[in-house]
Design a protein around this motif. Structure first.
Motif, PDB file in Angstrom:
ATOM      1  N   ASN A 183      42.294 -22.144 -58.972  1.00  0.00           N
ATOM      2  CA  ASN A 183      41.473 -23.171 -59.614  1.00  0.00           C
ATOM      3  C   ASN A 183      40.237 -22.525 -60.232  1.00  0.00           C
ATOM      4  O   ASN A 183      39.196 -22.414 -59.599  1.00  0.00           O
ATOM      5  CB  ASN A 183      41.063 -24.237 -58.583  1.00  0.00           C
ATOM      6  N   PRO A 184      40.347 -22.114 -61.491  1.00  0.00           N
ATOM      7  CA  PRO A 184      39.231 -21.400 -62.116  1.00  0.00           C
ATOM      8  C   PRO A 184      37.962 -22.246 -62.221  1.00  0.00           C
ATOM      9  O   PRO A 184      36.857 -21.706 -62.156  1.00  0.00           O
ATOM     10  CB  PRO A 184      39.768 -21.039 -63.506  1.00  0.00           C
ATOM     11  N   ARG A 185      38.132 -23.553 -62.336  1.00  0.00           N
ATOM     12  CA  ARG A 185      36.929 -24.394 -62.416  1.00  0.00           C
ATOM     13  C   ARG A 185      36.184 -24.362 -61.093  1.00  0.00           C
ATOM     14  O   ARG A 185      34.959 -24.280 -61.056  1.00  0.00           O
ATOM     15  CB  ARG A 185      37.319 -25.837 -62.782  1.00  0.00           C
ATOM     16  N   ALA A 186      36.958 -24.453 -60.006  1.00  0.00           N
ATOM     17  CA  ALA A 186      36.315 -24.396 -58.695  1.00  0.00           C
ATOM     18  C   ALA A 186      35.682 -23.023 -58.476  1.00  0.00           C
ATOM     19  O   ALA A 186      34.632 -22.904 -57.856  1.00  0.00           O
ATOM     20  CB  ALA A 186      37.333 -24.697 -57.599  1.00  0.00           C
ATOM     21  N   ALA A 187      36.328 -21.979 -59.009  1.00  0.00           N
ATOM     22  CA  ALA A 187      35.778 -20.635 -58.859  1.00  0.00           C
ATOM     23  C   ALA A 187      34.418 -20.548 -59.547  1.00  0.00           C
ATOM     24  O   ALA A 187      33.461 -19.989 -59.007  1.00  0.00           O
ATOM     25  CB  ALA A 187      36.747 -19.611 -59.455  1.00  0.00           C
ATOM     26  N   GLN A 219      38.762 -32.729 -56.839  1.00  0.00           N
ATOM     27  CA  GLN A 219      39.958 -31.886 -56.862  1.00  0.00           C
ATOM     28  C   GLN A 219      39.907 -30.847 -57.970  1.00  0.00           C
ATOM     29  O   GLN A 219      40.455 -29.771 -57.854  1.00  0.00           O
ATOM     30  CB  GLN A 219      41.206 -32.761 -57.028  1.00  0.00           C
ATOM     31  N   ARG A 220      39.222 -31.213 -59.055  1.00  0.00           N
ATOM     32  CA  ARG A 220      39.193 -30.285 -60.182  1.00  0.00           C
ATOM     33  C   ARG A 220      38.141 -29.204 -59.964  1.00  0.00           C
ATOM     34  O   ARG A 220      38.378 -28.036 -60.254  1.00  0.00           O
ATOM     35  CB  ARG A 220      38.907 -31.053 -61.466  1.00  0.00           C
ATOM     36  N   GLY A 258      48.840 -10.289 -60.759  1.00  0.00           N
ATOM     37  CA  GLY A 258      48.429 -11.118 -61.887  1.00  0.00           C
ATOM     38  C   GLY A 258      48.647 -12.594 -61.598  1.00  0.00           C
ATOM     39  O   GLY A 258      47.747 -13.416 -61.785  1.00  0.00           O
ATOM     40  N   PHE A 259      49.828 -12.925 -61.088  1.00  0.00           N
ATOM     41  CA  PHE A 259      50.123 -14.314 -60.741  1.00  0.00           C
ATOM     42  C   PHE A 259      49.097 -14.855 -59.762  1.00  0.00           C
ATOM     43  O   PHE A 259      48.618 -15.976 -59.890  1.00  0.00           O
ATOM     44  CB  PHE A 259      51.512 -14.422 -60.111  1.00  0.00           C
ATOM     45  N   GLN A 260      48.754 -14.050 -58.756  1.00  0.00           N
ATOM     46  CA  GLN A 260      47.780 -14.503 -57.764  1.00  0.00           C
ATOM     47  C   GLN A 260      46.455 -14.835 -58.431  1.00  0.00           C
ATOM     48  O   GLN A 260      45.744 -15.730 -58.010  1.00  0.00           O
ATOM     49  CB  GLN A 260      47.570 -13.423 -56.703  1.00  0.00           C
ATOM     50  N   GLY A 261      46.134 -14.076 -59.476  1.00  0.00           N
ATOM     51  CA  GLY A 261      44.898 -14.335 -60.190  1.00  0.00           C
ATOM     52  C   GLY A 261      45.084 -15.291 -61.361  1.00  0.00           C
ATOM     53  O   GLY A 261      44.211 -15.385 -62.212  1.00  0.00           O
TER      54      GLY A 261
END
Lengths: 434, 350, 504
Positions: A298-302, C343-344, A144-147
């Motif tokens: 980084n969910p935004r980058a994902a 970066q974001r 979970g932490f990894q995600g």
């Protein structure tokens, strides 16, 4: 000068300009050595945390021992002598309860007598047995932490998986072990997985924070177990006690010492090690693991990279729940062979500590689980021999976590250097990160 | 300075690694070990009571006694194993949760004697003495006293988890209230348990004082002014709620709450005593005797007659003195069988 | 009279790197000293030494001729040194007064915060230096430029007379830069001394009295604006001749690649950010979207790339309707996107360079075979792109967090521009980067155009848009104020459009 050559010579120059500011850049050892040294360095804090916690634990033992006060009344020398003998006795029992007495193990091995050998290695088998459910639960939280998800619901997933496992274990009859056992394990994983996936789904679809929802799912699971296993409940054994019937022997995890009721170490441990390797492989060798880690970091980058954050969150929570579920399954199929109403006391919560201690790495979690297993096995022995309450383990465990979570304390205490920024593990994003 | 202290401590630690403390206890004497359930030895309830029996035996019979606490279901076997390996003569396990492990170890170690609190095997196991209690007899008296003490005409009770060793209190309590009604022509109601409906109020655990307080507040709001809590430490929350409300009574169970929780003395009407210590002491005395030939599957049932259960003194002035006298008559009636304290009837009606 | 501040032989080593190599520096009272250098040249290290955050390995610091040693910011403040960091240290929900008072609250009657007194003092400071800051305003309501002045007031309130401004213009609009320059002039006119850290040549030339150029930890020259020009400064900084203009031939526009029709997009606060925009970008041309930040450019790009829902209107790429398609689908149509906030959005900082260059292609061969990552192929790709795009990194396995901003941006550019695409979207592609990196990234974008891709560049920097674009559209409050051909665009015309004043 030709631009291209300039660029090339820059690349080859030994002193490449690095870093936003040079201070970000550290040593230039050969890559392999640097990595080993980095790994070793990352073990320094956990090691010192454990040592410090044990030292404080020793102080607690001394300060709660009335004979020590009495001895100090007779003089400082006597007091110190008494204090050290109290600690020696307690920690002696502690270590021999966790790892066994080496002298005794060797003598027993030479004697060649089964009973002696079994008694000598018994502490070690207890450590391993206790660490087995810890490994699964720790892996659950670590994944979970990894995600980027804080699964506080391992405890609830554990309960639900326990119910499903035990049901398959006792209600399904007439199957050979080769089918029944995997079926019961699978049932636990699926049960825990579904219980984990629900908060994942809620987060993905509505943005509801998983911390809140996993806690709520815990309560539902506890009450569900209470209802199912009530003395008059649908899964009760029927002897007036709030416990399930015993599972069929065909669903037992094979024991290492099948005819010895006191030695309960079983193949669940091998399964735990195998699953740890599997989780490591998943995280670091597959595209799914890459997605999980990217969403975590980084969910935004994902999202920018075209990953489905929602889908990944659900999968991560489901896998995490399945792992938590397996900790219940192995306890039931390997050790208890039934499920009592008051089932677990906090595996799911200890798991958070394990994931932190193991830095969310599967192998780190295995080491942390062995440590916790040893702590608990040792404490049980220390209670019997030195009359030190088992609660001391909780204190020591708690201190270890405090020191791991706030490494500044350890660094100040032992005057260690500040770490490189990237050494620090960021476990979860803050609250409200939808 | 600090450094030196830590170095010293590390040295002691290392020394403790090398010097291994081996098995505790002296070599001679009769050894008794008690394995608690998850409540721990200071639960102010049946673990504590069981341990008191061993302490009494240490004093009066000169045996060696110790206990091991358990934190998890899987610890029970670990602790029993420790006692088996230490050569313990009598292992007492506290609570039905230890029933499976006790049975397994008893069968594997026929030369060791066991006793288990609050559980009876069917069929009995030769070397295990089951220690059970007819607590309905004592709580019948508590119900009678409660019915006499109430001013609102409503008394209440609740349990921890719905298991026989808990509901037996509530069955006897209700029966006692009904008996009082019959004798005095009153209509005192019982909240929280109905034998006819075979259902009642259970908080679902034996730990949460919060649950105890909340349940107590609910009963008070419904107009009850006597509350019996059959849930171990949970009752402390209830006593707290009663004390805050004033004008109401609390009934404790297992031990005399004016001794174990003296700060609530002013609201404690009485306590239903389940004298596990008496049963444990009796068992140790029996098993440590020179001519002891084994339990042979015999079990112990604590009753008003053998002081295995009882009622603590009722608070001064809470009930008229003639009721105190009546209580004594009721007690005798239960002992000689002329008054039915309810449990057997309840079981046969299931 | 001795100089206000003098540094002698300052040397700072980090393991493996010489961050400052015997740097000498002098600041006279009432002077503006510009510290010029590329990212990683050692400017910030030097200033952090001065501010007491680092301790130098060698060298001495003199304040008004007296040798001092600075062990922390509190020492620095006591000696009259104050620093405005690139990232402001303000509490958004507090007022200006409260922010200024933080850490040195003046107290009345033993208990009560004396806000009135502090507020009065702030007003005086504000008036004295023409800062125009309202002490009672809440910081989060203030524009960035004013927030910066609050930081300056914090220093003046603490009686600092040596002010260090670390890249102060990086976050400002052109108008705000003008305002800042006025403020700095007023400060030095009244006896304060300023160290101005920058890599923007124009500002340095406009503002400073003396210029010291750092390169790779060394001071490579000291000069004055009178003796130098942009070209000479740039070559001092970079160590070679620099081409300030973007070298590019005429555009050969082809078919329409990006076709946006009546696009409406909402911003974060449910407010309409893009209100009915239509435009086209053809293959082989660079269209620049100019405008002050916050006029809908961010939302426009995010809507085109699928990161933000389209309320109404239509987006077509290469003839396909991609309105509200998933980011992955749009990427697979041949779209590259250099995001505004690298970066974001654009990087996973804890990942290695290698794992960042495959961020949006990790699932396709050769980087994956079925569900399995192919690390060898990933490493090969990383090696190739590092060489091709001149990414300065110790190894492909180094976390990008450890790279400079310029090199981080190069990782993104390498990833995005190495793919065969028909459309390239670049948002603020050179923000915060040094001259060398800017030059390189511009050249890459032009190269992409010359290969036939449609390129849309969004930038708040007028110079960048004017240098790069073949056509320029100016955005103001979610609309296109006008579209100009690069040849007919002047600063003045663009400036007016950006301010929403006239329709050209």
């Amino acid at each position: 000068m030709d631009r291209k050559t300039a660029a090339e010579s820059n690349v080859k120059a030994p002193e490449r300009a690095l870093g936003d500011e040079a201070d970000r850049v550290r040593g230039r050892l050969p890559r392999g050595r640097r990595r080993t040294r980095g790994r070793l360095r990352s073990l320094v804090i956990p090691f010192l945390a454990i040592v410090t916690a044990l030292i404080i634990g020793a102080l607690v033992i001394v300060f709660t021992d009335e004979t020590v006060y009495a001895a100090f009344g007779d003089g400082v020398g006597r007091g110190v002598a008494r204090a050290s003998s109290v600690i020696t006795r307690a920690y002696g029992a502690f270590f021999s309860g966790a790892l066994g007495n080496p002298v005794r193990i060797i003598t027993a091995l030479f004697s060649g007598q089964g009973t002696q050998i079994r008694r000598a290695i018994y502490p070690l088998t207890e450590t391993i047995r206790i660490s087995t459910p810890y490994i699964f639960a720790g892996l659950a939280v670590a994944l979970g932490f990894q995600g980027g998800l804080f699964n506080i619901g391992a405890e609830g997933q554990y309960f639900v998986a326990g119910l499903v496992t035990v049901f398959v274990g006792y209600a399904v009859t007439g199957l050979p072990g080769i089918i029944h056992l995997p079926l019961a394990l699978l049932a636990g994983a699926v049960g825990g997985g579904i219980w984990g996936a629900i908060p994942g789904l809620l987060k993905a679809k509505t943005g509801a924070h998983e911390v809140i929802n996993t806690i709520m799912m815990n309560y539902i699971a506890f009450r569900l177990a209470e209802f199912m296993l009530d003395a008059n409940g649908p899964m009760a054994r029927g002897d007036g006690r709030p416990v399930s019937p015993e599972i069929q022997p065909s669903a037992y995890l094979p024991q290492f010492f099948p005819n010895q009721i006191e030695i309960r170490v079983n193949t669940g441990f091998l399964l735990a090690l195998a699953v740890a390797v599997l989780v490591w492989w998943l995280l670091y060798k597959t595209t799914l693991g890459y997605e999980i880690r990217t969403v975590g970091a980084n969910p935004r980058a994902a999202r920018y990279a075209g990953m489905s954050v929602a889908r990944t969150v659900v999968i991560t929570m489901a896998l995490s729940g399945a792992l938590a579920g397996l900790s219940a399954s192995t306890d039931i199929l390997g050790v208890l062979h039934f499920m009592p109403n008051a089932f677990s006391s906090g595996y799911g919560f200890d798991a958070i500590a394990l994931a932190l201690l193991g830095k969310s790495h599967p192998f780190g979690v295995v080491l942390a689980s062995l440590l916790f297993g040893a702590l608990r096995a040792g404490a049980q022995n220390m209670q019997g021999i030195a009359q030190v309450p088992v609660d001391l383990t909780s204190i020591v465990q708690g201190l270890i976590i405090v020191f791991i979570a706030a490494p500044e304390i350890i660094r100040k205490l032992y005057r260690l250097r500040q770490p490189v920024a990237s050494d620090e593990l960021v476990t979860v994003r803050g609250w409200g990160g939808a | 300075m600090r450094k030196r202290v830590s170095i010293g401590l590390v040295a002691i630690l290392l020394a403790s690694l090398v010097l291994n403390a081996c098995g505790g206890g002296a070599a001679s004497g009769y050894k008794v070990g008690m394995v608690t359930d998850m409540g721990g030895v200071d639960d102010k309830s049946f673990n504590a009571s069981g341990w008191k029996g061993i302490e009494d035996a240490i004093k009066e019979l000169g045996i060696e006694g110790s206990y091991l606490e358990s934190q998890q279901q899987t610890d029970y076997a670990t602790n029993i194993t420790q006692y088996v390996n230490q050569g313990t003569n009598l292992i007492i396990t506290v609570g039905y949760m230890l029933a499976d492990d006790t049975a397994n170890f008893a069968k594997a170690n026929p030369d060791i004697n066991f006793a288990i609190v609050d559980f009876a095997y069917d069929p009995p196991i030769d070397n295990v003495r089951a220690l059970t209690f007819a607590t309905d007899q004592a709580s019948f008296l508590a119900g009678y006293a409660a019915a006499a003490a109430t001013k609102t005409g409503k008394v209440a009770c609740f349990g921890g988890i719905n298991i026989p060793s808990v509901s037996i209190f509530m069955v006897g309590y209700e029966a006692g209230v009904k008996y009082y009604n019959a004798q005095h022509g009153t209509d005192v109601q019982v909240l929280g348990w109905s034998t006819a409906a075979n259902n009642g109020v259970f908080v679902g655990n034996f730990e949460s004082t919060d649950d105890g307080r909340r349940t107590g507040e609910e009963f008070l709001a419904e107009g009850a002014d006597v509350i019996m809590a059959v849930a171990g430490p949970v009752g402390q929350g209830t006593a707290e709620a009663v004390q805050v409300a004033g004008n109401a009574w609390f009934i404790g169970v297992d031990q005399d709450w004016t001794l174990t929780a003296p700060k609530y003395t002013d609201v404690i009407l009485t306590s239903v005593l389940k004298n596990i210590d008496v049963a444990v002491f009796d068992t140790i005395k029996l098993a440590s005797a020179k001519d002891f030939a084994g339990f042979g599957g015999e079990s112990y049932v604590g009753t008003l007659a053998n002081d295995g259960v009882g009622l603590a003194d009722v608070a001064d002035g809470a009930i008229p003195s003639e009721i105190v006298d009546e209580l004594e008559d009721v007690r005798k009636g239960i002992i000689d069988g002329t008054i039915d304290s309810g449990w057997e009837t309840y079981l046969s009606g299931l | 009279m001795p100089p206000v501040l003098q540094l002698r032989g300052i040397t700072k080593r980090f393991p493996g790197v010489l961050a400052n190599d015997h740097i000498d520096l002098e600041l006279e009272e009432g002077q503006v000293l510009a510290l010029l250098g590329e990212n990683g040249a050692g400017k910030s290290t030097l200033m952090n030494i001065l501010y007491g955050l680092y301790h130098p390995d060698e060298g001495e610091i003199y304040i008004r001729g007296e040798k001092v040693s600075i062990h922390g910011p509190s020492d620095a403040i006591r000696l009259g040194i104050g620093m405005v960091h690139q990232h402001f240290m303000l509490v958004p929900v507090l007022t200006v007064t409260e922010n200024v008072m933080l850490g040195m609250e003046s107290i009345r009657n033993g208990m009560v915060l004396d806000r009135t007194k502090a507020s009065k003092r702030i007003r005086e400071i504000s008036d004295q230096y023409g800062l125009e800051v309202d002490p009672e305003a809440t910081v989060e309501d203030l524009p960035v430029g004013i927030q910066q002045r609050v930081e300056i007031i914090k220093l003046l309130y603490r009686n600092a007379d040596i002010l260090i401004l670390d890249e102060p213009t990086a976050v400002l609009t052109p108008q705000e830069v003008t305002g800042l320059i006025r403020v700095v002039r007023s400060l030095v006119a009244q006896g304060k001394s300023v160290v101005f850290i920058s890599h923007k040549l124009k500002e340095v030339l406009e503002l400073s009295d003396r210029i010291v150029v750092l390169r790779r930890g060394r001071s490579v020259g000291s000069t004055t604006p009178e003796e130098s020009d942009e070209r000479s400064l740039a070559s001092m900084m970079v160590g070679r001749d620099v081409i300030l203009e973007v070298p590019k031939g005429p555009a050969h526009p082809g078919d329409v690649v990006l076709d946006v029709q009546d696009l409406v997009v909402k911003g974060d606060q449910e407010k309409v950010a893009v209100s009915g925009i239509s435009f086209q970008v053809r293959g082989g041309e660079i269209v620049g979207a100019a405008g002050v930040q916050g006029n809908g450019q961010t939302e426009l790009v995010e809507a085109i790339t699928g990161l933000r829902p389209v309320e109404s209107g239509r987006v077509m790429i290469g003839g396909h309707d991609v309105t509200n398609a998933s980011p992955r689908a749009i990427t697979e149509f041949g779209t590259a996107h250099v995001p505004e906030d690298r970066q974001r959005d654009g990087l996973v900082l804890s990942y290695s360079v290698a794992h960042n260059v495959i961020l949006n292609t990790y699932y396709v061969p050769p980087f994956a075979r079925g569900p399995l990552m192919q690390e060898t192929a990933v490493a090969r790709q990383a090696d190739q792109l590092i060489a091709q795009f001149d990414v300065r990194t110790p190894s492909p396995q180094t976390p990008v967090a450890n790279l400079s901003g310029g090199n981080q941006q190069k990782v993104i550019v390498a990833r995005e521009l190495s793919r065969p695409v028909q459309l390239t979207l670049a948002s603020q592609p050179t923000r915060g980067l040094d001259v060398g990196s800017i030059e390189y990234i511009h050249a890459q974008l032009v190269k992409k155009r010359d290969e036939g891709a449609a390129v849309l560049v969004v930038s708040a920097e007028l110079d960048e848009v004017m240098a790069l674009a073949d056509r320029i559209l100016v955005m103001y409050e979610g609309r296109i104020m006008g579209t100009l051909d690069a040849t007919e665009a002047t600063r003045e015309r663009l400036g007016l459009l950006m301010a929403g004043v006239a329709t050209a």
